[in-house]
Design an enzyme around this catalytic site. Structure first.
Site, PDB file in Angstrom:
ATOM      1  N   ARG A  47       0.842  -1.209   0.000  1.00 32.58           N
ATOM      2  CA  ARG A  47       0.000   0.000   0.000  1.00 32.58           C
ATOM      3  C   ARG A  47       0.872   1.252   0.000  1.00 32.58           C
ATOM      4  O   ARG A  47       0.530   2.263  -0.601  1.00 32.58           O
ATOM      5  CB  ARG A  47      -0.973   0.009   1.185  1.00 32.58           C
ATOM      6  N   TYR A  99     -15.670  16.163 -16.487  1.00 37.23           N
ATOM      7  CA  TYR A  99     -16.094  14.768 -16.475  1.00 37.23           C
ATOM      8  C   TYR A  99     -17.204  14.600 -15.424  1.00 37.23           C
ATOM      9  O   TYR A  99     -17.100  15.156 -14.321  1.00 37.23           O
ATOM     10  CB  TYR A  99     -14.871  13.903 -16.133  1.00 37.23           C
ATOM     11  N   ASP A 171      -6.617  18.481 -15.234  1.00 32.76           N
ATOM     12  CA  ASP A 171      -6.888  17.111 -15.681  1.00 32.76           C
ATOM     13  C   ASP A 171      -6.394  17.023 -17.122  1.00 32.76           C
ATOM     14  O   ASP A 171      -6.952  17.643 -18.024  1.00 32.76           O
ATOM     15  CB  ASP A 171      -8.397  16.834 -15.572  1.00 32.76           C
ATOM     16  N   LYS A 196      -7.508   5.854 -19.707  1.00 30.25           N
ATOM     17  CA  LYS A 196      -7.769   6.328 -21.064  1.00 30.25           C
ATOM     18  C   LYS A 196      -6.518   6.177 -21.937  1.00 30.25           C
ATOM     19  O   LYS A 196      -6.138   5.070 -22.238  1.00 30.25           O
ATOM     20  CB  LYS A 196      -8.290   7.763 -20.998  1.00 30.25           C
TER      21      LYS A 196
END
Ligand code: PLP
Length: 379
Positions: A47, A99, A171, A196
């Site tokens: 983690r 988005y 972004d 993406k």
């Protein structure tokens, strides 16, 4: 320093992986053995960090020109972790064409947690300035925006944000570092949905935060290891593999998108094409200044809801699915998919109506893609 397409394959910061393997091995381990009591090992628990993830993060940081990048299990996980940095107080100015998931996070998670947002058209730097408050902590933009392809001047936005003591967060999912590097233009943090273009094959989810300032990077790392939405080793491998071919994929996607955009523009069934590569796009000059390509995304408004539905049903190569950036061409109905949660009045104001379709152009043959759209429009 080599050019960016070379660095997609050979990042200078990555040391050669174990045994000289040309691909970073998938270190599928949750925990790592300590050599002795009290000794610090480089890795202790996945983690916090994992060698496969570390190699991927170094690669993404280098491509974006950041001091550090952190890989998350999705773009939304990256954004949600980022919002923790504001410690539930303060004001954020955000673009008004974002988005849908980002809007949902800001409105329904970050706002109840104590942050305040003003959504504005950031294509005008003046609008950003007008919305500044004494406690504005950040300006958050997507450029080009999803799905109406609005372009924000990153350098101008950074200047306004910094003068007010705020960060600029960009972004960069749509153009990727291949075509646009916001940190070099003044942004403080870059956000990616690695799902993406970086992943590029519609086969895995991922997200990134890339930072320019080591102090901000350290904070992001604190929240990342605490919140725990880290990217798993296998997915890190897929992302690294994807990034190696980013330049060939995106160059072809961009070339295809340009052909399709010009073709659609001449069609009688198509009322408007949203594509940042048109010289009459309002953001064209800014794009020429801050980006080195127009990307593989476009949207269009057709003449009727019937035409929109017909296209979605009749396309054979394009697939009716959410998401974008992968090698397969996809077509999306934002009203019912990515932007279903945006209040109707707002959605319509931005032109996201029942005639509006978004296209993510893949790497297929351009003539085949155009023929597919032609037969769907004429069916
Ligand atoms: C998809 C997307 C996101 C969210 O990323 P996920 O990987 O789906 O969580 C954020 N921003 C933009 C611009 C996107 O297209």
């Amino acid at each position: 320093m080599f050019e960016i397409d070379t660095r997609c394959v050979h990042p200078s910061r990555c040391s050669r992986a174990a045994f000289g393997a040309i691909a970073t091995p998938i270190f599928q381990a949750a925990t790592f053995v300590h050599e002795d009591i009290g000794t610090e090992s480089e890795y202790s628990y996945s983690r916090m960090q994992n060698p496969t993830r570390a190699a991927l993060e170094a690669r993404v940081a280098e491509l974006e020109g950041g001091v550090d990048a952190v890989a998350f299990s999705s773009g939304m996980a990256a954004e949600a972790t980022l919002m923790n940095l504001f410690e539930a107080s303060g004001h954020i100015i955000a673009g008004d064409d974002l988005y849908g998931g980002t809007l949902r996070l800001f409105r329904h998670v970050s706002t109840p947690a104590g942050l305040r947002f003003d959504f504005t058209d950031t294509t005008s730097p003046e609008n950003i300035r007008k919305n500044l408050k004494p406690d504005t902590k950040a300006v958050y933009v997507e450029t080009p925006s999803n799905p109406t392809m609005q372009v924000t001047d990153i350098a101008a936005a950074a200047e306004i944000a910094h003068a007010a003591g705020a960060w600029l967060i960009v972004d960069n999912t749509f153009l990727s570092p291949l075509f646009q590097r916001p940190l070099e233009l003044g942004a403080d943090i870059v956000v990616h949905s690695g799902t993406k273009y970086l992943g590029g094959h519609n086969d895995t989810l991922a997200g990134f935060l890339v930072m320019k300032d080591p102090a901000i990077a350290e904070k992001v790392r604190f929240y990342a290891k605490t919140v725990g939405a880290c990217l798993a080793p296998m997915d890190c491998f897929l992302l690294e593999r994807g990034i190696k071919t980013l330049s060939v994929r995106l160059e072809k996607q961009a070339a295809n998108a340009e052909k399709i955009a010009y073709w659609l523009r001449e069609r009688p069934e198509v009322k408007k094409v949203y594509y940042i590569g048109f010289p009459d796009h309002p953001g064209y000059e800014v794009t020429r200044r801050q980006s080195s390509g127009f990307g593989g995304m476009l949207s269009m408004e057709v003449d009727s809801p019937e035409t929109a539905r017909k296209v979605l049903r009749e396309v054979k190569l394009f697939q009716y699915a959410e998401s974008l950036g992968g090698v397969d061409s996809l077509i999306t109905y934002p009203m019912l998919q990515t932007h279903a949660d945006v209040p109707e009045e707002e959605r319509l104001k931005r032109g996201i109506n029942d005639r509006f379709l978004r296209i993510s152009v893949g790497i297929e043959n351009a003539a085949d893609l155009i023929e597919d759209l032609r037969q769907a429009l004429e069916s």
